[in-house]
Motif scaffolding. Structure first.
Motif, PDB file in Angstrom:
ATOM      1  N   THR A  20       0.667  13.930 -17.938  1.00 50.07           N
ATOM      2  CA  THR A  20       0.072  13.022 -18.914  1.00 50.07           C
ATOM      3  C   THR A  20      -1.204  13.626 -19.498  1.00 50.07           C
ATOM      4  OG1 THR A  20      -1.062  11.914 -17.109  1.00 50.07           O
ATOM      5  CG2 THR A  20       0.988  10.935 -17.832  1.00 50.07           C
ATOM      6  N   CYS A  24      -5.211  10.961 -24.700  1.00 53.58           N
ATOM      7  CA  CYS A  24      -4.332  11.161 -25.855  1.00 53.58           C
ATOM      8  C   CYS A  24      -4.662  10.174 -26.974  1.00 53.58           C
ATOM      9  CB  CYS A  24      -2.868  11.029 -25.444  1.00 53.58           C
ATOM     10  SG  CYS A  24      -2.362   9.375 -25.019  1.00 53.58           S
ATOM     11  N   HIS A  26      -2.149   9.722 -29.496  1.00 49.47           N
ATOM     12  CA  HIS A  26      -0.830   9.257 -29.927  1.00 49.47           C
ATOM     13  C   HIS A  26       0.133   9.394 -28.761  1.00 49.47           C
ATOM     14  CE1 HIS A  26      -2.864  10.614 -33.551  1.00 49.47           C
ATOM     15  NE2 HIS A  26      -2.023   9.924 -34.283  1.00 49.47           N
ATOM     16  N   GLN A  27       1.015   8.416 -28.626  1.00 45.52           N
ATOM     17  CA  GLN A  27       2.071   8.584 -27.628  1.00 45.52           C
ATOM     18  C   GLN A  27       3.299   7.774 -27.990  1.00 45.52           C
ATOM     19  OE1 GLN A  27       1.569   6.934 -23.689  1.00 45.52           O
ATOM     20  NE2 GLN A  27      -0.122   5.660 -24.373  1.00 45.52           N
ATOM     21  N   HIS A  28       4.401   8.214 -27.462  1.00 43.97           N
ATOM     22  CA  HIS A  28       5.637   7.484 -27.722  1.00 43.97           C
ATOM     23  C   HIS A  28       6.665   7.809 -26.634  1.00 43.97           C
ATOM     24  CE1 HIS A  28       8.505   5.252 -30.092  1.00 43.97           C
ATOM     25  NE2 HIS A  28       9.401   6.160 -29.736  1.00 43.97           N
ATOM     26  N   THR A  29       7.419   6.789 -26.260  1.00 41.78           N
ATOM     27  CA  THR A  29       8.552   6.993 -25.356  1.00 41.78           C
ATOM     28  C   THR A  29       9.824   6.757 -26.142  1.00 41.78           C
ATOM     29  OG1 THR A  29       7.292   6.194 -23.476  1.00 41.78           O
ATOM     30  CG2 THR A  29       9.681   6.204 -23.226  1.00 41.78           C
ATOM     31  N   THR A  40       8.674  10.706 -22.628  1.00 36.83           N
ATOM     32  CA  THR A  40       7.388  10.199 -23.118  1.00 36.83           C
ATOM     33  C   THR A  40       6.541  11.390 -23.515  1.00 36.83           C
ATOM     34  OG1 THR A  40       7.453   8.280 -21.671  1.00 36.83           O
ATOM     35  CG2 THR A  40       5.295   8.914 -22.511  1.00 36.83           C
ATOM     36  N   GLN A  42       2.777  12.550 -25.060  1.00 32.54           N
ATOM     37  CA  GLN A  42       1.396  12.156 -25.371  1.00 32.54           C
ATOM     38  C   GLN A  42       0.723  13.321 -26.078  1.00 32.54           C
ATOM     39  OE1 GLN A  42       0.108  11.112 -21.383  1.00 32.54           O
ATOM     40  NE2 GLN A  42       0.212   8.957 -21.972  1.00 32.54           N
ATOM     41  N   LYS A  44      -2.904  14.667 -28.103  1.00 31.43           N
ATOM     42  CA  LYS A  44      -4.292  14.472 -28.528  1.00 31.43           C
ATOM     43  C   LYS A  44      -4.482  15.226 -29.833  1.00 31.43           C
ATOM     44  CE  LYS A  44      -9.077  14.833 -27.331  1.00 31.43           C
ATOM     45  NZ  LYS A  44     -10.105  15.342 -26.436  1.00 31.43           N
ATOM     46  N   ALA A 116       5.531   9.433 -32.291  1.00 31.47           N
ATOM     47  CA  ALA A 116       4.141   9.336 -31.819  1.00 31.47           C
ATOM     48  C   ALA A 116       3.192   9.630 -32.975  1.00 31.47           C
ATOM     49  CB  ALA A 116       3.908  10.309 -30.670  1.00 31.47           C
TER      50      ALA A 116
END
Ligand code: FES
Length: 125
Positions: A20, A24, A26-29, A40, A42, A44, A116
């Protein structure tokens, strides 16, 4: 096992950027509805550049290895460049023949990082 398959197994066994990113932006699963595997990502972003990227996944060797290669590829790149990575670019990175049923495995990480960066909260399937 040929050298391309070996390359995939190396990324699978020892993935780049696995884990991880605490700070970060932005993130998206995303998940593959056909098999339930999920990735997933993440990211930055600073000054419109990807300065750090990490991923975790529950899935097959191809989705894990291709996401690993993708994160290696996007580190330090501009956000616009990453948003424009094409499906064919992923196929080239992987560099093995992929059967139509596994194409979504290769693309899972790319879909996740694009969502993301575009700020899509929920995967649409
Ligand atoms: Fe599910 Fe590969 S079998 S992503």
């Amino acid at each position: 096992m040929n050298m391309y398959q070996q390359h995939i197994m190396e990324h699978y066994g020892n993935p780049c950027n696995y884990g991880t990113v605490q700070d970060c932006t932005h993130q998206h699963t995303d998940f593959n509805p056909l098999c339930g595997d999920e990735v997933t990502i993440q990211v930055k972003v600073e000054d419109d550049k990807v300065v750090n990227v990490g991923f975790t996944c529950k899935g097959c060797a191809i989705s894990k290895a291709s996401t690993s290669m993708l994160t290696e590829h996007v580190e330090g790149k501009g956000v616009e460049i990453v948003k424009n990575i094409k499906n064919e670019d992923m196929m080239q990175m992987l560099n093995i023949p992929i059967s139509p049923s596994r194409v979504n495995c290769v693309l899972l990480g790319l879909v996740a990082i694009k969502k993301a960066l575009y700020g899509v909260e929920h995967a649409e399937h």
